[in-house]
Write a protein that holds these residues in place. Structure first.
Motif, mmCIF file in Angstrom:
data_model
loop_
_atom_site.group_PDB
_atom_site.id
_atom_site.type_symbol
_atom_site.label_atom_id
_atom_site.label_comp_id
_atom_site.label_asym_id
_atom_site.label_seq_id
_atom_site.Cartn_x
_atom_site.Cartn_y
_atom_site.Cartn_z
ATOM 1 N N PRO A 52 9.980 11.317 1.576
ATOM 2 C CA PRO A 52 10.595 10.171 1.936
ATOM 3 C C PRO A 52 10.206 9.441 3.475
ATOM 4 O O PRO A 52 10.138 8.575 3.460
ATOM 5 C CB PRO A 52 12.069 10.633 1.949
ATOM 6 C CG PRO A 52 12.064 12.016 1.019
ATOM 7 C CD PRO A 52 10.741 12.785 1.134
ATOM 8 N N VAL A 86 6.606 8.322 3.304
ATOM 9 C CA VAL A 86 6.512 6.955 2.596
ATOM 10 C C VAL A 86 7.143 5.806 3.540
ATOM 11 O O VAL A 86 6.539 4.528 3.762
ATOM 12 C CB VAL A 86 7.241 6.979 1.233
ATOM 13 C CG1 VAL A 86 7.099 5.655 0.522
ATOM 14 C CG2 VAL A 86 6.447 8.032 0.236
ATOM 15 N N LEU A 87 8.313 6.082 3.798
ATOM 16 C CA LEU A 87 9.147 4.809 4.602
ATOM 17 C C LEU A 87 8.307 4.691 5.943
ATOM 18 O O LEU A 87 8.257 3.324 6.207
ATOM 19 C CB LEU A 87 10.348 5.387 4.938
ATOM 20 C CG LEU A 87 11.348 4.498 5.533
ATOM 21 C CD1 LEU A 87 11.585 3.406 4.777
ATOM 22 C CD2 LEU A 87 12.861 4.971 5.737
ATOM 23 N N ILE A 140 7.710 5.437 -4.022
ATOM 24 C CA ILE A 140 8.980 5.267 -3.465
ATOM 25 C C ILE A 140 9.751 6.534 -3.863
ATOM 26 O O ILE A 140 10.373 6.464 -4.744
ATOM 27 C CB ILE A 140 9.710 3.976 -3.267
ATOM 28 C CG1 ILE A 140 8.736 2.751 -2.590
ATOM 29 C CG2 ILE A 140 11.026 4.095 -2.472
ATOM 30 C CD1 ILE A 140 9.253 1.435 -2.651
ATOM 31 N N PRO A 141 9.890 7.477 -2.729
ATOM 32 C CA PRO A 141 11.081 8.509 -3.311
ATOM 33 C C PRO A 141 12.565 7.872 -3.478
ATOM 34 O O PRO A 141 12.892 7.026 -2.715
ATOM 35 C CB PRO A 141 11.400 9.473 -2.233
ATOM 36 C CG PRO A 141 10.006 9.044 -1.255
ATOM 37 C CD PRO A 141 9.635 7.674 -1.497
ATOM 38 N N LYS A 157 15.401 8.760 -2.709
ATOM 39 C CA LYS A 157 16.346 9.097 -1.619
ATOM 40 C C LYS A 157 16.203 7.783 -0.547
ATOM 41 O O LYS A 157 17.302 7.323 -0.125
ATOM 42 C CB LYS A 157 15.918 10.396 -0.712
ATOM 43 C CG LYS A 157 16.920 11.238 -0.794
ATOM 44 C CD LYS A 157 16.605 12.359 0.021
ATOM 45 C CE LYS A 157 17.686 13.740 0.104
ATOM 46 N NZ LYS A 157 17.097 14.689 0.688
ATOM 47 N N VAL A 158 15.188 7.164 -0.238
ATOM 48 C CA VAL A 158 14.901 6.199 0.661
ATOM 49 C C VAL A 158 14.417 4.910 0.180
ATOM 50 O O VAL A 158 14.090 3.877 0.860
ATOM 51 C CB VAL A 158 13.799 6.801 1.649
ATOM 52 C CG1 VAL A 158 14.350 7.744 2.493
ATOM 53 C CG2 VAL A 158 12.571 7.059 0.904
#
Lengths: 183, 232, 199
Positions: free
Chosen positions: A13, A16-17, B62-63, B65-66
Motif C-alpha cells: 500500500p 503504490v501510494l 491499488i491495494p 487499504k489505501v
C-alpha cells in the motif's frame, strides 16, 4: 505474521501510494512548466487591458513608486501613462458587502480629471448595490474632478454602495496627487 | 449492460444531480449564469472522464487499504491540471468560477463514480460512464442556470431576452433562488418518474461516497454508533 | 485598536455575510444530511469549527513557508486535501486516545468532514484573500461559527417541516431545499452589518 503478509499489508500500500504521488507530481510539474508562462502572460494582458480601457489615450503604462503609507489604505497600485496622458489607480475600497471588496480601476488625466472608472469585482447586493458596476451610474464620473464628485446622483436603494464607490474614486484622486508630488 | 446504456444512464435515469443528488455545492453555486454553468460542467466532465479512466486502469494495482487516498491523489491531480489549463487559456472562466474550480476535487460525483463504478468496471465502460455522468451534470447545470439567469437577470448567456429583461427578479440569481429552483426541479423529477427512479427520500449517506470513509451505512445511524463509541 | 477591529470585521463577515452554507453553498451535504436533530446538528457544527481551525493552523504555514517560496503554488489543491484528510484521521486518533469524552461526542462526525468542501474552501479562501495568519484564524473561526448558526436555525425549522404535509412530490428533499432557500433569505438581513458597525 508471515513475511508475505507484511509485504501485502504494509509495503505494497505504501509503495503504490508513493508511486502514484510521484507520477502525478511529475505530471503536474511538467504541465506547470508549460502553462505557468502562459498564465503570467494572460494575467499581465488582462491587467494591461483594464488599464487601457479606463485610459485609451495612453500608449503604455509604468508603475509609480510611492510609499504605501503616503497613500489611502484602499490603493493597490498606481500606474503612470508613458506618454504623460495621466495616471491609472487600482483600488480595493470598502463596500456594503465587506471591507476592501469593492475593487475598482480609475483613470485620471494629467489635469486631474477622471477619464473613466470600472468595477473589477465587488460583493454588493445583487440587483441593488451591484448597479455601481453599470454604466448608468459610473459613467457619471467621467470628466469630473474632485469638486464635481458632490454632484453624483446615487442609486436609489443603494445609497451606501454608491457612497462607497464615490469614496473609492476620491481615494484614487488623492493617490494621483501623491504620485505627482513624489516625482 | 450494453455500452449505450452505460453512456445514457447518467443523463436521465441516474442523473447525478437530480436523481442521485450528488455534487450539490457546485450545482447551486455555479448555476447563477449559463456561461459559468457550462464552464463548470465542462471542467467537471473533463476531470470525471480522466479520473474514471485512470482509476479503472489502476484498479488491480491499488491495494484496497489505501484506495481512497489513491483516488484522492488521482482526482486532485487532474483537478490541478484542469485548473492550470483554464487559468492559461480561459482566464475569464477562472475568475467566474473562482474557488469552485479547485473545489471540484471534493465534488462527490467524481469520488462517487470512482468508488462505485470505475473501480469495478473496464476502462471503456468507465470512460463512457464518465462521459455520461459529465453530460448529465452539465445539462442539469445548464437547465438550472437557464431558469435562474432568464428570470433573475433577463438574459441567456448574456444575451437579453425580450420582456424578461425589463422585469428581472434578481432573487433567482441569489442564494435563495438557487435552493428553491433546485428543490422545484427535484420535485418535478419525482412527479415525472412517479417514484420509478431510484429516488433518494432523504439526504443520508446511502449514495454519499464519504460513507466509504466513515464506514457507516447511513447518517441516521449516527446515534447508534455514538452509543457504541461511548460504550467502549 | 485598528487590528482587533479588523479581525472582528473579518469574523463577522465570514459568519454572517459570506455565510458558507447559505450564501456560498459550501458544505451543503452535512447541512442537509445532519440537520434533522438538534443535538446532531450541534455536534457536527462544533466538529466543523474544530477542523476548520486546525486545518487553517496547518495549511496556512504550509502554503506561506513551503509552497509559495518554492514556486509550488500549483500543488495547493492536492497538498491541502491530503493534509486535511490526514489531519482528520490524526485528530480522531489523538482524541480517542487522550480525550475519550470529547471523542465520544465529536468522533463520529470527524470522518464525515474529510471531504467537506467547506473545510477545503476555508483553507483556499485564506490564501486567495491574502490573509495574515491571525486574519486566517479569525476567518476560519467565523466561517465555522456561521456554519453552526445556519445548522441550528435549520435544525429548528426542519423539526417543524416534519409535522407538515406537503404535496407528495415535494416530500423529503424538495421541501427541505425550498426551506433552506427561505432560511438563506433571512441572512440578507445581515448584509450591511460589518459596514454599519465598522464603517
Amino acid at each position: 505474521m508471515t513475511e508475505s503478509n507484511v509485504r501485502k499489508d504494509f509495503v505494497m500500500p505504501i509503495a503504490v501510494l508513493t508511486i502514484i504521488c510521484l507520477v502525478m507530481a511529475v505530471l503536474l510539474a511538467l504541465t506547470n512548466n508549460v502553462t505557468a508562462p502562459i498564465i503570467e502572460e494572460a494575467e499581465k494582458a488582462a491587467a494591461a487591458e483594464a488599464r487601457a480601457e479606463v485610459m485609451p489615450q495612453a500608449d503604455g503604462f509604468e508603475p509609480v513608486d510611492v510609499a504605501a503609507e503616503d497613500l489611502p489604505g484602499s490603493v493597490i497600485d498606481v500606474y503612470k501613462a508613458t506618454n504623460g496622458a495621466g495616471y491609472v489607480v487600482q483600488l480595493a475600497g470598502d463596500g456594503y458587502g465587506g471591507k476592501k471588496t469593492l475593487k475598482v480601476i480609475v483613470g485620471v488625466d494629467a489635469d486631474g480629471f477622471i477619464t473613466d472608472t470600472k468595477v473589477m469585482s465587488h460583493s454588493e447586493t445583487p440587483g441593488l448595490g451591484s448597479r455601481v458596476a453599470e454604466a448608468d451610474f459610473n459613467d457619471q464620473f467621467n470628466g469630473l474632478d474632485e469638486s464635481g464628485l458632490s454632484g453624483i446622483v446615487t442609486i436609489s436603494g443603494a445609497t451606501i454602495s454608491s457612497n462607497h464607490y464615490i469614496d473609492t474614486v476620491k481615494d484614487a484622486l488623492a493617490a494621483v496627487e501623491t504620485a505627482k508630488g513624489a516625482e | 449492460m450494453n455500452k449505450l446504456s452505460v453512456l445514457t444512464k447518467g443523463i436521465i435515469k441516474e442523473n447525478p444531480v437530480l436523481v442521485l443528488v450528488l455534487g450539490t455545492c457546485p450545482t447551486l453555486a455555479t448555476s447563477t449564469g449559463v456561461t459559468s454553468a457550462l464552464g463548470m460542467g465542462a471542467a467537471t466532465t473533463a476531470v470525471l472522464i480522466c479520473s474514471n479512466i485512470a482509476i479503472s486502469i489502476l484498479k488491480k494495482v491499488i491495494p484496497d487499504k489505501v484506495r481512497i487516498p489513491c483516488y484522492i491523489v488521482v482526482i486532485a491531480s487532474f483537478v490541478t491540471l484542469v485548473q492550470m489549463i483554464v487559468k492559461a487559456y480561459a482566464p475569464a472562466l477562472n475568475t467566474a468560477l473562482g474557488i469552485y474550480l479547485p473545489l471540484i476535487v471534493v465534488n462527490c460525483i467524481i469520488l462517487g463514480r470512482a468508488e462505485m463504478f470505475a473501480s469495478k468496471n473496464s476502462v471503456v465502460d468507465s470512460a463512457l460512464d464518465g462521459i455520461g455522468m459529465g453530460i448529465g451534470f452539465t445539462l442539469t447545470l445548464l437547465l438550472m442556470a437557464t431558469i435562474r439567469e432568464a428570470f433573475g437577470a433577463g438574459t441567456w448567456a448574456g444575451i437579453p431576452i425580450p420582456v424578461l429583461i425589463d422585469h428581472p427578479i434578481s432573487i433567482f440569481t441569489m442564494a435563495p433562488g438557487g435552493f428553491a429552483v433546485y428543490g422545484l426541479l427535484i420535485a418535478i423529477v419525482i412527479k415525472l418518474t412517479s417514484g420509478k427512479a431510484p429516488r433518494r427520500k432523504s439526504f443520508d449517506c446511502e449514495a454519499c461516497p464519504s460513507a466509504a470513509f466513515c464506514g457507516r451505512g447511513s447518517c441516521d445511524d449516527l446515534d447508534l454508533s455514538k452509543k457504541e463509541v461511548a460504550a467502549e | 485598536m485598528i487590528t482587533i477591529k479588523g479581525l472582528i470585521a473579518i469574523l463577522l463577515t465570514a459568519t454572517f455575510i459570506n455565510n458558507y452554507v447559505l450564501q456560498q453553498f459550501l458544505g451543503i451535504c452535512p447541512f442537509l444530511g445532519v440537520s434533522k436533530k438538534l443535538d446532531q446538528a450541534t455536534g457536527m457544527s462544533i466538529a466543523v469549527i474544530f477542523v476548520m481551525m486546525i486545518a487553517t493552523l496547518v495549511t496556512w504555514p504550509i502554503q506561506t513557508f513551503l509552497l509559495t517560496p518554492n514556486g509550488l503554488g500549483y500543488m495547493q489543491t492536492i497538498v491541502f486535501i491530503l493534509v486535511i484528510a490526514a489531519l482528520v484521521q490524526l485528530v480522531e486518533m489523538v482524541l480517542k486516545r487522550y480525550i475519550p469524552a470529547l471523542h465520544a461526542s465529536l468522533g463520529v462526525y470527524l470522518p464525515l468532514i474529510t471531504t467537506n468542501c467547506a473545510v477545503l474552501g476555508v483553507c483556499i479562501n485564506n490564501i486567495d484573500s491574502e490573509f495574515t495568519f491571525a486574519q486566517a484564524m479569525f476567518n476560519a473561526f467565523g466561517s465555522g461559527l456561521g456554519f453552526l448558526i445556519a445548522m441550528l436555525m435549520f435544525a429548528g425549522i426542519r423539526q417543524h417541516i416534519e409535522d407538515c404535509d406537503p404535496p407528495e412530490s415535494f416530500k423529503g428533499l424538495p421541501i427541505t431545499l425550498i426551506s433552506a432557500g427561505i432560511v438563506s433569505i433571512s441572512f440578507f438581513g445581515f448584509a450591511g452589518i460589518v459596514d454599519n458597525l465598522f464603517g
